[in-house]
Enzyme design. Structure first.
Site, PDB file in Angstrom:
ATOM      1  N   CYS A   1      14.442  -4.886  10.099  1.00 12.71           N
ATOM      2  CA  CYS A   1      14.582  -4.695   9.324  1.00 12.71           C
ATOM      3  C   CYS A   1      14.272  -3.582   8.116  1.00 12.71           C
ATOM      4  CB  CYS A   1      16.419  -3.835   9.749  1.00 12.71           C
ATOM      5  SG  CYS A   1      16.919  -4.303  11.193  1.00 12.71           S
TER       6      CYS A   1
HETATM    7  N1  NAD Z   1      17.620  -6.510  14.969  1.00 14.54           N
HETATM    8  C1  NAD Z   1      18.270  -6.045  14.251  1.00 14.54           C
HETATM    9  O1  NAD Z   1      18.689  -6.991  13.204  1.00 14.54           O
HETATM   10  C2  NAD Z   1      18.487  -4.456  14.086  1.00 14.54           C
HETATM   11  C3  NAD Z   1      19.625  -3.898  13.304  1.00 14.54           C
HETATM   12  C4  NAD Z   1      19.082  -2.697  13.762  1.00 14.54           C
HETATM   13  C5  NAD Z   1      19.103  -1.974  14.054  1.00 14.54           C
HETATM   14  N2  NAD Z   1      17.586  -2.673  14.409  1.00 14.54           N
HETATM   15  C6  NAD Z   1      16.673  -1.434  15.240  1.00 14.54           C
HETATM   16  O2  NAD Z   1      16.626  -2.015  16.832  1.00 14.54           O
HETATM   17  C7  NAD Z   1      15.648  -1.529  18.006  1.00 14.54           C
HETATM   18  C8  NAD Z   1      15.629  -2.854  18.320  1.00 14.54           C
HETATM   19  O3  NAD Z   1      15.419  -3.978  17.488  1.00 14.54           O
HETATM   20  P1  NAD Z   1      15.641  -5.178  18.621  1.00 14.54           P
HETATM   21  O4  NAD Z   1      15.810  -6.335  17.077  1.00 14.54           O
HETATM   22  O5  NAD Z   1      16.728  -5.065  19.718  1.00 14.54           O
HETATM   23  O6  NAD Z   1      13.973  -5.534  19.004  1.00 14.54           O
HETATM   24  P2  NAD Z   1      14.139  -6.800  20.268  1.00 14.54           P
HETATM   25  O7  NAD Z   1      13.162  -6.482  20.441  1.00 14.54           O
HETATM   26  O8  NAD Z   1      14.981  -7.977  20.090  1.00 14.54           O
HETATM   27  O9  NAD Z   1      14.220  -5.837  21.223  1.00 14.54           O
HETATM   28  C9  NAD Z   1      14.023  -4.741  22.140  1.00 14.54           C
HETATM   29  C10 NAD Z   1      13.588  -4.468  23.555  1.00 14.54           C
HETATM   30  O10 NAD Z   1      13.267  -4.099  24.286  1.00 14.54           O
HETATM   31  C11 NAD Z   1      12.255  -4.211  24.964  1.00 14.54           C
HETATM   32  N3  NAD Z   1      10.711  -3.133  24.927  1.00 14.54           N
HETATM   33  C12 NAD Z   1      10.013  -2.878  24.969  1.00 14.54           C
HETATM   34  N4  NAD Z   1       9.269  -1.441  26.072  1.00 14.54           N
HETATM   35  C13 NAD Z   1      10.284  -1.122  26.299  1.00 14.54           C
HETATM   36  C14 NAD Z   1      10.482   0.237  27.391  1.00 14.54           C
HETATM   37  N5  NAD Z   1       9.760   1.292  27.566  1.00 14.54           N
HETATM   38  N6  NAD Z   1      11.604  -0.345  28.212  1.00 14.54           N
HETATM   39  C15 NAD Z   1      12.636  -0.972  28.201  1.00 14.54           C
HETATM   40  N7  NAD Z   1      12.475  -1.943  26.885  1.00 14.54           N
HETATM   41  C16 NAD Z   1      12.079  -1.973  26.401  1.00 14.54           C
HETATM   42  C17 NAD Z   1      10.720  -5.471  24.899  1.00 14.54           C
HETATM   43  O11 NAD Z   1      11.019  -6.188  25.440  1.00 14.54           O
HETATM   44  C18 NAD Z   1      12.690  -5.966  24.002  1.00 14.54           C
HETATM   45  O12 NAD Z   1      13.036  -6.923  25.107  1.00 14.54           O
HETATM   46  C19 NAD Z   1      14.487  -1.447  16.618  1.00 14.54           C
HETATM   47  O13 NAD Z   1      14.313  -0.064  16.032  1.00 14.54           O
HETATM   48  C20 NAD Z   1      15.415  -1.910  15.177  1.00 14.54           C
HETATM   49  O14 NAD Z   1      14.595  -1.693  14.022  1.00 14.54           O
HETATM   50  C21 NAD Z   1      17.114  -3.352  15.267  1.00 14.54           C
END
Ligand code: NAD
Length: 441
Positions: free
Chosen positions: A278
């Site tokens: 992030c």
């Molecule tokens: N990790 C954090 O601390 C955090 C905190 C707040 C916001 N975010 C935001 O949340 C979002 C997700 O982050 P995350 O950390 O969960 O990512 P992540 O990489 O842990 O998980 C994302 C998941 O989405 C899946 N994916 C990819 N393409 C896809 C599709 N077309 N359909 C369905 N699933 C699909 C991936 O295989 C993966 O399992 C990002 O925008 C991130 O910036 C993350």
């Protein structure tokens, strides 16, 4: 006489009775805890993820992420409240679709919203009147209105009339023992009043504090503001650390001293650079959107410059430390303590440690790392680093010329470690107060 409910009323009713079927797209750090909380609050939840390993893990009753307990997933899967699939056809019949997909940067540090586009293309196949789509992925203001809605309307339904769309940023902080998906206040901004109302109702079904805002754009911008605020303040304190070192002042003591002020100040701490999914990324979403309007975001760019220079600064300080002991970095054996992007999480992707190790190796150092959460350095993210994993044993201590603390995991015994390595450079203030001879950033 049959009464026809409007799409909004129909969904409202399903949310109230918890008969709405919910699909969470993306079973990562954001989607997994969300799917679990929704299922625990009584909804039937399907997790959709193209990563078959994660689907298999969830359906086997285990959690694919560190912050969610296996037993919670197991109970929900057993009770048939939670299931996972990689087969988009299984999303037929769902009422609510929540997108928790990655929003990375491309190699030019520009937003890559292709995951949102692909997930939306899956949703549109199954969107029916009365459906609700919520985007939780962090993104630039305007994404929901300008990118997501047009894709969803390709099916012929009209947003805010036939179906509903909102943005609700996720603020989860992996590894945070106090705040999690279940107790972090939630912002919700719809593309219209109906969308805001329905999405607010959805989140109020399992969260105590939900704050509706006037639009999706406000919610998108609020998330970017929160994380840009952190990135800029960390950039400033990193600069302060460099200045303090030059002046012979302990920056850690300075921050603690300033933090005694009970108003108008909150402490940020220096370190080897910023990491995670992030803080290093989100400000670039804002900078890119501003640039499209011809505006240069100087604070964001400067913080990025300062924070990106920290791994190199850490290496230069290590060189100076070795030099003071008549040694060169080339050929020295460097033990890196902690490689994840923050303490007590298991993720080394996007960690400044990758940059530090890369720089050390580029200068000819031999590097090993110790991290209770990481056995192998990630090879598909960030710079290449070849260091091998080690354990804190006599052989490792005997091998080490200099150790550098990059992540302050709570399981490290700093007093013991600092007594057993010949030289120690501490970029996290971990050894303060233990009476060692280590050098602080
Ligand atoms: N990790 C954090 O601390 C955090 C905190 C707040 C916001 N975010 C935001 O949340 C979002 C997700 O982050 P995350 O950390 O969960 O990512 P992540 O990489 O842990 O998980 C994302 C998941 O989405 C899946 N994916 C990819 N393409 C896809 C599709 N077309 N359909 C369905 N699933 C699909 C991936 O295989 C993966 O399992 C990002 O925008 C991130 O910036 C993350």
């Amino acid at each position: 006489m049959t009464t026809f409910l409007s799409p909004a009323t129909e969904l409202q009713d399903k949310l109230t009775r918890r008969t709405a079927k919910i699909a969470v797209l993306g079973l990562g750090y954001v989607g997994t805890p969300l799917a679990v909380h929704l299922a625990q609050s009584g909804f039937s939840v399907t997790g959709f993820d193209p990563h078959e390993g994660k689907v298999h893990t969830v359906n086997g009753g285990r959690s694919p992420v560190q912050d969610v307990l296996d037993e919670d997933v197991y109970q929900l899967v057993e009770a048939e409240r939670l299931g996972a699939t990689s087969d988009a056809r299984q999303l037929a019949g769902h009422d609510v679709f929540i997108l928790c997909v990655p929003t990375p940067l491309d190699e030019c540090k520009q937003p890559d919203v292709s995951y949102i586009e692909r997930a939306a293309a899956v949703v549109v196949e199954h969107l029916r009147p009365g459906g609700l789509v919520v985007l939780e992925s962090t993104t630039y203001p305007g994404t929901t209105d300008e990118l997501l809605v047009p894709i969803l309307e390709r099916g012929g339904l009209i947003a805010e009339v036939d179906f509903f769309v909102a943005f609700s940023p996720e603020r989860v902080d992996p590894g945070n023992a106090r705040f999690n998906t279940g107790n972090i206040p939630k912002l919700v901004g719809g593309v219209g009043a109906n969308s805001t109302l329905l999405a607010t109702q959805l989140y109020r079904s399992f969260l105590a504090q939900v704050f509706p805002v006037s639009s999706a754009r406000v919610a998108e911008m609020a998330k970017l503001h929160e994380n840009t605020f952190r990135a800029i303040n960390i950039g400033y304190v990193n600069e302060l650390a460099v200045v303090c070192h030059t002046l012979g002042i302990d920056v850690w003591e300075v921050v603690d001293a300033a933090a005694t002020k009970p108003f108008g100040f909150m402490p940020f701490y220096p370190g080897p650079g910023i990491g995670g999914h992030c803080i290093p990324l989100d400000p670039h979403y804002l900078a890119w959107r501003a640039r499209k309007e011809g505006f240069v975001t100087r604070f964001i760019n400067l913080a990025d410059e300062v924070n990106s220079a920290m791994p190199g600064y850490v290496v230069s300080r290590l060189m100076a430390l070795l030099n003071d002991h008549k040694r060169a970095l080339r050929g020295s054996r460097v033990l890196v303590l902690g490689v994840t992007y923050k303490p007590d999480v298991d993720d080394a992707r996007e960690s400044p440690a990758m940059h530090v190790i890369h720089e050390l190796e580029r200068h000819g150092a031999e590097v090993r790392f110790v991290d209770p959460f990481v056995r192998e350095l990630p090879q598909d993210h960030g710079p290449r680093a070849h260091a091998t994993a080690a354990t804190l044993c006599d052989e490792t201590f005997a091998w080490t010329d200099v150790a550098v603390i990059l992540t302050n995991h709570s399981s490290f015994d700093w007093a013991d470690i600092s007594a057993r390595v010949p030289l120690l450079f501490d970029t996290r203030g971990a050894t303060r107060g233990i009476g060692n001879d280590g050098t602080l950033l």
